[in-house]
Design a protein around this motif. Structure first.
Motif, PDB file in Angstrom:
ATOM      1  N   THR A 253     -49.999  29.473  54.583  1.00  0.00           N
ATOM      2  CA  THR A 253     -49.480  28.113  54.428  1.00  0.00           C
ATOM      3  C   THR A 253     -48.589  28.025  53.196  1.00  0.00           C
ATOM      4  OG1 THR A 253     -51.334  27.431  53.044  1.00  0.00           O
ATOM      5  CG2 THR A 253     -51.584  27.155  55.442  1.00  0.00           C
ATOM      6  N   ALA A 254     -47.809  26.960  53.125  1.00  0.00           N
ATOM      7  CA  ALA A 254     -46.966  26.728  51.949  1.00  0.00           C
ATOM      8  C   ALA A 254     -47.830  26.626  50.699  1.00  0.00           C
ATOM      9  CB  ALA A 254     -46.139  25.456  52.135  1.00  0.00           C
ATOM     10  N   GLU A 255     -48.961  25.965  50.827  1.00  0.00           N
ATOM     11  CA  GLU A 255     -49.890  25.822  49.699  1.00  0.00           C
ATOM     12  C   GLU A 255     -50.362  27.188  49.212  1.00  0.00           C
ATOM     13  OE1 GLU A 255     -51.835  23.698  46.864  1.00  0.00           O
ATOM     14  OE2 GLU A 255     -50.754  22.719  48.485  1.00  0.00           O
ATOM     15  N   GLY A 256     -50.740  28.057  50.143  1.00  0.00           N
ATOM     16  CA  GLY A 256     -51.208  29.391  49.782  1.00  0.00           C
ATOM     17  C   GLY A 256     -50.112  30.253  49.183  1.00  0.00           C
ATOM     18  N   ILE A 257     -48.912  30.152  49.735  1.00  0.00           N
ATOM     19  CA  ILE A 257     -47.785  30.930  49.216  1.00  0.00           C
ATOM     20  C   ILE A 257     -47.447  30.480  47.802  1.00  0.00           C
ATOM     21  CG2 ILE A 257     -45.322  31.428  49.506  1.00  0.00           C
ATOM     22  CD1 ILE A 257     -45.844  31.114  52.576  1.00  0.00           C
ATOM     23  N   ALA A 258     -47.366  29.171  47.619  1.00  0.00           N
ATOM     24  CA  ALA A 258     -47.057  28.637  46.285  1.00  0.00           C
ATOM     25  C   ALA A 258     -48.120  29.066  45.276  1.00  0.00           C
ATOM     26  CB  ALA A 258     -46.948  27.116  46.343  1.00  0.00           C
ATOM     27  N   ALA A 259     -49.376  28.988  45.667  1.00  0.00           N
ATOM     28  CA  ALA A 259     -50.461  29.376  44.757  1.00  0.00           C
ATOM     29  C   ALA A 259     -50.368  30.855  44.393  1.00  0.00           C
ATOM     30  CB  ALA A 259     -51.812  29.072  45.392  1.00  0.00           C
ATOM     31  N   SER A 260     -50.066  31.701  45.378  1.00  0.00           N
ATOM     32  CA  SER A 260     -49.979  33.134  45.084  1.00  0.00           C
ATOM     33  C   SER A 260     -48.788  33.458  44.188  1.00  0.00           C
ATOM     34  CB  SER A 260     -49.919  33.949  46.373  1.00  0.00           C
ATOM     35  OG  SER A 260     -48.683  33.770  47.017  1.00  0.00           O
ATOM     36  N   LEU A 261     -47.756  32.620  44.240  1.00  0.00           N
ATOM     37  CA  LEU A 261     -46.588  32.816  43.375  1.00  0.00           C
ATOM     38  C   LEU A 261     -46.735  32.114  42.027  1.00  0.00           C
ATOM     39  CD1 LEU A 261     -43.772  32.312  46.053  1.00  0.00           C
ATOM     40  CD2 LEU A 261     -44.542  34.478  45.045  1.00  0.00           C
ATOM     41  N   GLY A 262     -47.781  31.304  41.902  1.00  0.00           N
ATOM     42  CA  GLY A 262     -48.007  30.582  40.651  1.00  0.00           C
ATOM     43  C   GLY A 262     -47.065  29.409  40.452  1.00  0.00           C
ATOM     44  N   ILE A 263     -46.638  28.799  41.560  1.00  0.00           N
ATOM     45  CA  ILE A 263     -45.745  27.638  41.484  1.00  0.00           C
ATOM     46  C   ILE A 263     -46.329  26.519  42.341  1.00  0.00           C
ATOM     47  CG2 ILE A 263     -43.682  29.034  41.064  1.00  0.00           C
ATOM     48  CD1 ILE A 263     -42.968  28.746  44.034  1.00  0.00           C
ATOM     49  N   ASP A 264     -45.755  25.325  42.224  1.00  0.00           N
ATOM     50  CA  ASP A 264     -46.220  24.240  43.082  1.00  0.00           C
ATOM     51  C   ASP A 264     -45.356  24.178  44.346  1.00  0.00           C
ATOM     52  OD1 ASP A 264     -43.858  23.099  42.178  1.00  0.00           O
ATOM     53  OD2 ASP A 264     -44.823  21.515  41.025  1.00  0.00           O
ATOM     54  N   ARG A 265     -45.832  23.427  45.335  1.00  0.00           N
ATOM     55  CA  ARG A 265     -45.116  23.354  46.615  1.00  0.00           C
ATOM     56  C   ARG A 265     -43.695  22.823  46.485  1.00  0.00           C
ATOM     57  NH1 ARG A 265     -48.467  20.253  50.770  1.00  0.00           N
ATOM     58  NH2 ARG A 265     -49.203  19.304  48.883  1.00  0.00           N
ATOM     59  N   PRO A 266     -43.460  21.749  45.725  1.00  0.00           N
ATOM     60  CA  PRO A 266     -42.077  21.268  45.608  1.00  0.00           C
ATOM     61  C   PRO A 266     -41.118  22.345  45.083  1.00  0.00           C
ATOM     62  CG  PRO A 266     -43.576  19.578  44.841  1.00  0.00           C
ATOM     63  CD  PRO A 266     -44.402  20.814  45.073  1.00  0.00           C
ATOM     64  N   THR A 267     -41.598  23.174  44.165  1.00  0.00           N
ATOM     65  CA  THR A 267     -40.760  24.262  43.654  1.00  0.00           C
ATOM     66  C   THR A 267     -40.477  25.271  44.757  1.00  0.00           C
ATOM     67  OG1 THR A 267     -41.678  23.982  41.431  1.00  0.00           O
ATOM     68  CG2 THR A 267     -40.595  26.089  41.911  1.00  0.00           C
ATOM     69  N   LEU A 268     -41.491  25.593  45.539  1.00  0.00           N
ATOM     70  CA  LEU A 268     -41.306  26.509  46.669  1.00  0.00           C
ATOM     71  C   LEU A 268     -40.269  25.955  47.637  1.00  0.00           C
ATOM     72  CD1 LEU A 268     -42.228  29.033  48.319  1.00  0.00           C
ATOM     73  CD2 LEU A 268     -43.931  27.527  49.381  1.00  0.00           C
ATOM     74  N   TYR A 269     -40.377  24.673  47.945  1.00  0.00           N
ATOM     75  CA  TYR A 269     -39.437  24.043  48.879  1.00  0.00           C
ATOM     76  C   TYR A 269     -38.005  24.077  48.335  1.00  0.00           C
ATOM     77  CZ  TYR A 269     -43.675  22.115  51.061  1.00  0.00           C
ATOM     78  OH  TYR A 269     -44.894  21.951  51.662  1.00  0.00           O
ATOM     79  N   ARG A 270     -37.858  23.753  47.052  1.00  0.00           N
ATOM     80  CA  ARG A 270     -36.519  23.766  46.435  1.00  0.00           C
ATOM     81  C   ARG A 270     -35.924  25.166  46.431  1.00  0.00           C
ATOM     82  NH1 ARG A 270     -38.941  20.407  42.736  1.00  0.00           N
ATOM     83  NH2 ARG A 270     -39.134  22.098  41.229  1.00  0.00           N
ATOM     84  N   ARG A 271     -36.728  26.155  46.048  1.00  0.00           N
ATOM     85  CA  ARG A 271     -36.232  27.536  45.990  1.00  0.00           C
ATOM     86  C   ARG A 271     -35.846  28.041  47.377  1.00  0.00           C
ATOM     87  NH1 ARG A 271     -36.764  30.999  41.658  1.00  0.00           N
ATOM     88  NH2 ARG A 271     -35.400  32.206  43.033  1.00  0.00           N
ATOM     89  N   CYS A 272     -36.615  27.668  48.372  1.00  0.00           N
ATOM     90  CA  CYS A 272     -36.293  28.072  49.739  1.00  0.00           C
ATOM     91  C   CYS A 272     -34.947  27.496  50.143  1.00  0.00           C
ATOM     92  CB  CYS A 272     -37.382  27.609  50.704  1.00  0.00           C
ATOM     93  SG  CYS A 272     -37.058  28.091  52.409  1.00  0.00           S
ATOM     94  N   GLU A 273     -34.747  26.222  49.842  1.00  0.00           N
ATOM     95  CA  GLU A 273     -33.488  25.570  50.204  1.00  0.00           C
ATOM     96  C   GLU A 273     -32.314  26.173  49.431  1.00  0.00           C
ATOM     97  OE1 GLU A 273     -31.762  21.042  50.839  1.00  0.00           O
ATOM     98  OE2 GLU A 273     -33.817  21.329  50.169  1.00  0.00           O
ATOM     99  N   THR A 274     -32.526  26.466  48.154  1.00  0.00           N
ATOM    100  CA  THR A 274     -31.469  27.047  47.326  1.00  0.00           C
ATOM    101  C   THR A 274     -31.146  28.481  47.759  1.00  0.00           C
ATOM    102  OG1 THR A 274     -32.149  25.719  45.429  1.00  0.00           O
ATOM    103  CG2 THR A 274     -30.818  27.658  44.959  1.00  0.00           C
ATOM    104  N   ASP A 275     -32.185  29.293  47.928  1.00  0.00           N
ATOM    105  CA  ASP A 275     -31.989  30.716  48.233  1.00  0.00           C
ATOM    106  C   ASP A 275     -31.587  30.979  49.684  1.00  0.00           C
ATOM    107  OD1 ASP A 275     -32.772  31.057  45.629  1.00  0.00           O
ATOM    108  OD2 ASP A 275     -34.710  31.973  46.106  1.00  0.00           O
ATOM    109  N   ASN A 276     -32.118  30.192  50.611  1.00  0.00           N
ATOM    110  CA  ASN A 276     -31.908  30.464  52.036  1.00  0.00           C
ATOM    111  C   ASN A 276     -30.992  29.461  52.729  1.00  0.00           C
ATOM    112  OD1 ASN A 276     -33.831  32.755  52.241  1.00  0.00           O
ATOM    113  ND2 ASN A 276     -35.291  31.176  51.650  1.00  0.00           N
ATOM    114  N   LYS A 277     -30.597  28.435  51.994  1.00  0.00           N
ATOM    115  CA  LYS A 277     -29.700  27.396  52.534  1.00  0.00           C
ATOM    116  C   LYS A 277     -30.283  26.714  53.770  1.00  0.00           C
ATOM    117  CE  LYS A 277     -26.574  28.761  49.566  1.00  0.00           C
ATOM    118  NZ  LYS A 277     -27.143  28.748  48.247  1.00  0.00           N
ATOM    119  N   VAL A 278     -31.593  26.563  53.778  1.00  0.00           N
ATOM    120  CA  VAL A 278     -32.272  25.914  54.895  1.00  0.00           C
ATOM    121  C   VAL A 278     -33.551  25.271  54.362  1.00  0.00           C
ATOM    122  CG1 VAL A 278     -33.552  27.991  55.581  1.00  0.00           C
ATOM    123  CG2 VAL A 278     -33.030  26.263  57.283  1.00  0.00           C
TER     124      VAL A 278
END
Length: 95
Positions: free
Chosen positions: A7-32
């Motif tokens: 899940t997004a929650e699990g991925i963010a936790a394993s990366l040591g970031i919060d979900r909004p940061t994960l969402y922003r980075r995905c949009e920035t890095d992958n343009k989606v």
């Protein structure tokens, strides 16, 4: 990780970031958007899993053959129901 069903929650936790940061980075890095990205990756993971299951069945894994037959072909094991009722004979004796 998404392909594996994380899940997004699990991925963010394993990366040591919060979900909004994960969402922003995905949009920035992958343009989606993360939702679109995760749907694509999850579908790819599902397909990889299906291929492995199919390969196992084709190599003779009988359990996988039965399971895939039930899932994909609507096959079912023959079910027989038998009910045995014990007969009780009652004899009335008049005295």
């Amino acid at each position: 990780m998404i392909e594996a069903g994380c899940t997004a929650e699990g991925i963010a936790a394993s990366l040591g970031i919060d979900r909004p940061t994960l969402y922003r980075r995905c949009e920035t890095d992958n343009k989606v958007l993360f939702t679109t990205f995760s749907q694509q990756k999850r579908a790819k993971g599902d397909d990889l899993l299906r291929m492995k299951q199919f390969d196992a069945a084709m190599k003779g894994d009988k359990t996988m053959l039965v399971w895939l037959g039930k899932q994909r072909l609507g096959q079912a094991e023959k079910s027989e129901n038998q009910l045995t009722v014990n007969k009780i004979e009652v004899e009335f004796i008049e005295s």
